[in-house]
Design an enzyme around this catalytic site. Structure first.
Site, PDB file in Angstrom:
ATOM      1  N   TYR A  10       5.466  29.520 100.992  1.00 62.41           N
ATOM      2  CA  TYR A  10       6.171  30.326 101.991  1.00 62.41           C
ATOM      3  C   TYR A  10       7.101  30.785 101.039  1.00 62.41           C
ATOM      4  O   TYR A  10       8.531  30.157 101.243  1.00 62.41           O
ATOM      5  CB  TYR A  10       7.042  30.500 103.055  1.00 62.41           C
ATOM      6  CG  TYR A  10       7.345  31.868 103.205  1.00 62.41           C
ATOM      7  CD1 TYR A  10       6.245  33.010 104.124  1.00 62.41           C
ATOM      8  CD2 TYR A  10       8.550  31.703 103.700  1.00 62.41           C
ATOM      9  CE1 TYR A  10       6.949  34.127 104.620  1.00 62.41           C
ATOM     10  CE2 TYR A  10       9.310  32.845 104.966  1.00 62.41           C
ATOM     11  CZ  TYR A  10       8.837  33.751 105.022  1.00 62.41           C
ATOM     12  OH  TYR A  10       8.962  35.321 104.905  1.00 62.41           O
ATOM     13  N   LYS A  32      19.178  29.575 104.215  1.00 59.30           N
ATOM     14  CA  LYS A  32      19.261  28.730 105.237  1.00 59.30           C
ATOM     15  C   LYS A  32      20.685  27.819 105.724  1.00 59.30           C
ATOM     16  O   LYS A  32      22.037  28.440 105.883  1.00 59.30           O
ATOM     17  CB  LYS A  32      18.616  27.651 105.596  1.00 59.30           C
ATOM     18  CG  LYS A  32      17.108  28.871 105.910  1.00 59.30           C
ATOM     19  CD  LYS A  32      15.637  28.109 106.046  1.00 59.30           C
ATOM     20  CE  LYS A  32      14.519  29.207 106.774  1.00 59.30           C
ATOM     21  NZ  LYS A  32      13.582  28.987 105.455  1.00 59.30           N
ATOM     22  N   ASP A  65      11.861  26.411  94.811  1.00 59.75           N
ATOM     23  CA  ASP A  65      12.477  27.077  95.595  1.00 59.75           C
ATOM     24  C   ASP A  65      13.416  26.500  97.373  1.00 59.75           C
ATOM     25  O   ASP A  65      12.351  25.734  98.123  1.00 59.75           O
ATOM     26  CB  ASP A  65      11.392  28.476  96.705  1.00 59.75           C
ATOM     27  CG  ASP A  65      11.359  29.197  98.020  1.00 59.75           C
ATOM     28  OD1 ASP A  65      13.407  28.663  98.193  1.00 59.75           O
ATOM     29  OD2 ASP A  65      11.067  29.499  98.494  1.00 59.75           O
TER      30      ASP A  65
HETATM   31  C1  LIG Z   1      13.571  30.535 105.220  1.00 62.15           C
HETATM   32  C2  LIG Z   1      12.549  30.711 103.602  1.00 62.15           C
HETATM   33  C3  LIG Z   1      12.231  31.719 102.744  1.00 62.15           C
HETATM   34  C4  LIG Z   1      12.925  33.333 103.462  1.00 62.15           C
HETATM   35  O1  LIG Z   1      13.921  33.192 104.063  1.00 62.15           O
HETATM   36  P1  LIG Z   1      14.173  33.962 104.318  1.00 62.15           P
HETATM   37  O2  LIG Z   1      15.988  33.843 104.811  1.00 62.15           O
HETATM   38  O3  LIG Z   1      13.620  34.084 106.385  1.00 62.15           O
HETATM   39  O4  LIG Z   1      14.188  35.727 104.203  1.00 62.15           O
HETATM   40  C5  LIG Z   1      11.744  31.490 101.161  1.00 62.15           C
HETATM   41  N1  LIG Z   1      11.752  30.498 101.374  1.00 62.15           N
HETATM   42  C6  LIG Z   1      11.262  29.840 101.541  1.00 62.15           C
HETATM   43  C7  LIG Z   1      10.962  28.527 101.296  1.00 62.15           C
HETATM   44  C8  LIG Z   1      12.131  29.554 102.808  1.00 62.15           C
HETATM   45  O5  LIG Z   1      11.908  28.452 104.065  1.00 62.15           O
END
Ligand SMILES: *Cc1c(COP(=O)(O)O)cnc(C)c1O
Length: 430
Positions: A143, A266, A238
């Site tokens: 994701y 995060k 990511d």
């Molecule tokens: C949480 C997450 C996102 C999206 O971040 P948001 O702050 O929820 O928009 C993108 N990539 C990864 C790997 C994630 O865990």
């Protein structure tokens, strides 16, 4: 008069679709009423009814210091007094960018944004702008936020273009997105052999945390690095979830693999909305105002959010922090394995840094196909039995769990006692 969780959920559903502002919070995949949280401190959260839980969601990753760390709260309070947002540059933004660049040497330059979604969306646009190529490769089960071109599921068979996995995304918008199986470097080589000159980038969660927890197979990330270099495509790690979560320098620090671009979120906001993307200086020079790739944000680098991020980054930089965090994660993971075995429940668990995965299967899965073959019914029973006894795991079988530095031995041992009884409930239910 305090409202119950059920009353709040009914009320929320009248005005907010599904009662929540992000779908997994709705408990749809586990059933029951979502807990409306009122307060959190250290490893604990309290719901509207005053019930205390040991929390393994940790705001889905940010709460690595535990909730409401006094130093972070103080930094936020002090920053707030000086103004909430200026729309002009501040010194705190430089400090956070410098901190990120110092800890992740691949990030020669950094742009701050307000969410992980913004970070990945912008990094993809940048990769396309820099290379002048349209296509991207992502992996099944990873994701990367909810930008249109990333909301894609695998098409039928290997080497097919993806299909949208959300309504509202026209097929044309994902026509340039290739979806391949995680941990399958051969599929990546085949895709490059077919479309190499059109592929702008490969984006990967270097440890996958959005299909439960799945670690990269030996050679997978290295293989991505090699094939991207060979074809002049950019490798994007990511690390929105894994950055400063699996270790002091993310997965890139653990593996020594240097991505061209990295996305963060995060943990770097310490609970406030902060994301970041960055990497090679020559690539970042293509971003506006230096270059032709547009990217902007009214609240980007928000001073209150910067204060939370900087305070968090300072605290996680303490010597021994990640050793201690990993130790606590191991205590949980090993303890859960033991208790499941005692109850005779088929179960596996895995952990890395402050992240863990629980699997109702005999072995730790290595792909999306394997993870989705796990026993979701068993997870639901386990989840509800734990929740009823004050342990709050993520309300989905396909999410990673998070340990904070405040999950001490007593908290983990209490969790294991609850889990033991939950495993027995599960064993009896079959
Ligand atoms: C949480 C997450 C996102 C999206 O971040 P948001 O702050 O929820 O928009 C993108 N990539 C990864 C790997 C994630 O865990």
């Amino acid at each position: 008069m305090t409202s119950t969780n059920a009353e709040l959920f009914d009320r929320a559903c009248r005005t907010i679709p599904g009662g929540v502002n992000s779908p997994v919070r709705a408990f749809r995949s586990v059933g029951g009423t979502p807990r409306f949280l009122k307060r959190a401190s250290g490893p604990h959260v309290w719901d509207a009814e005053g019930t205390q839980y040991i929390d393994y969601v940790g705001s889905w990753g940010p709460a690595i210091l535990g909730h409401a760390h006094p130093d972070v709260i103080r930094a936020v309070q002090e920053a707030a007094v000086d103004g909430l947002s200026f729309g002009a540059p501040t010194e705190a933004e430089i400090e956070l960018a410098e901190t990120l660049a110092a800890r992740l040497p691949s990030m020669e330059q950094v742009r701050l944004v307000s969410s992980g979604t913004e970070a990945t969306m912008s990094a993809i646009r940048l990769a396309r702008g820099f290379t002048g190529r349209p296509k991207l490769i992502k992996f099944e089960g990873c994701y990367h936020g909810h930008a249109d071109s990333l909301l894609v599921k695998a098409g039928s068979g290997l080497l097919t273009l993806g299909n949208p996995n959300s309504a509202g995304v026209p097929p044309e918008f994902v026509a340039h997105t290739l979806v391949l199986p995680f941990n399958d470097v051969e599929a990546v080589r085949q895709a490059f052999a077919q479309w190499g000159p059109e592929i702008a980038c490969v984006i990967v969660e270097p440890v996958a945390g959005n299909m439960n927890l799945i670690q990269p197979a030996p050679g997978f990330l290295q293989g991505l690095r090699e094939v991207c270099t060979e074809y002049g495509a950019l490798l994007i790690f990511d690390e929105v979830m894994t950055g400063f979560r699996v270790g002091p320098q993310g997965v890139q620090g653990l593996t020594g693999i240097r991505p061209d671009l990295t996305t963060l979120g995060k943990v770097i906001g310490g609970g406030m909305p902060v994301g970041a993307f960055g990497g090679r200086r020559d690539v970042m020079a293509q971003i506006a105002p230096l270059g032709p790739v547009y990217q902007a944000g009214t609240l980007s680098g928000n001073p209150v959010a910067m204060a939370a991020g900087l305070a968090t980054m300072a605290l996680i930089g303490a010597p021994g922090f990640y050793e201690r965090l990993a130790q606590q994660t191991n205590r949980l993971v090993e303890g859960l394995r033991e208790r499941a075995a005692m109850a005779g429940v088929p179960f596996a668990a895995d952990g890395i840094g402050g992240m863990f995965g629980l699997y109702f299967s005999e072995t730790v899965p290595t792909s999306f196909a394997e993870v989705t073959a796990g026993d979701v019914g068993a997870f639901k029973t386990f989840f509800q039995a734990c929740l009823a006894q004050g342990v709050y795991f993520a309300p989905s079988a396909f999410e990673a769990g998070f340990v904070s530095i405040t999950h001490d031995d007593a908290v983990i041992d209490r969790t294991l006692d609850v889990a033991e009884s939950a495993f027995r409930t599960l064993a009896q239910s079959r």
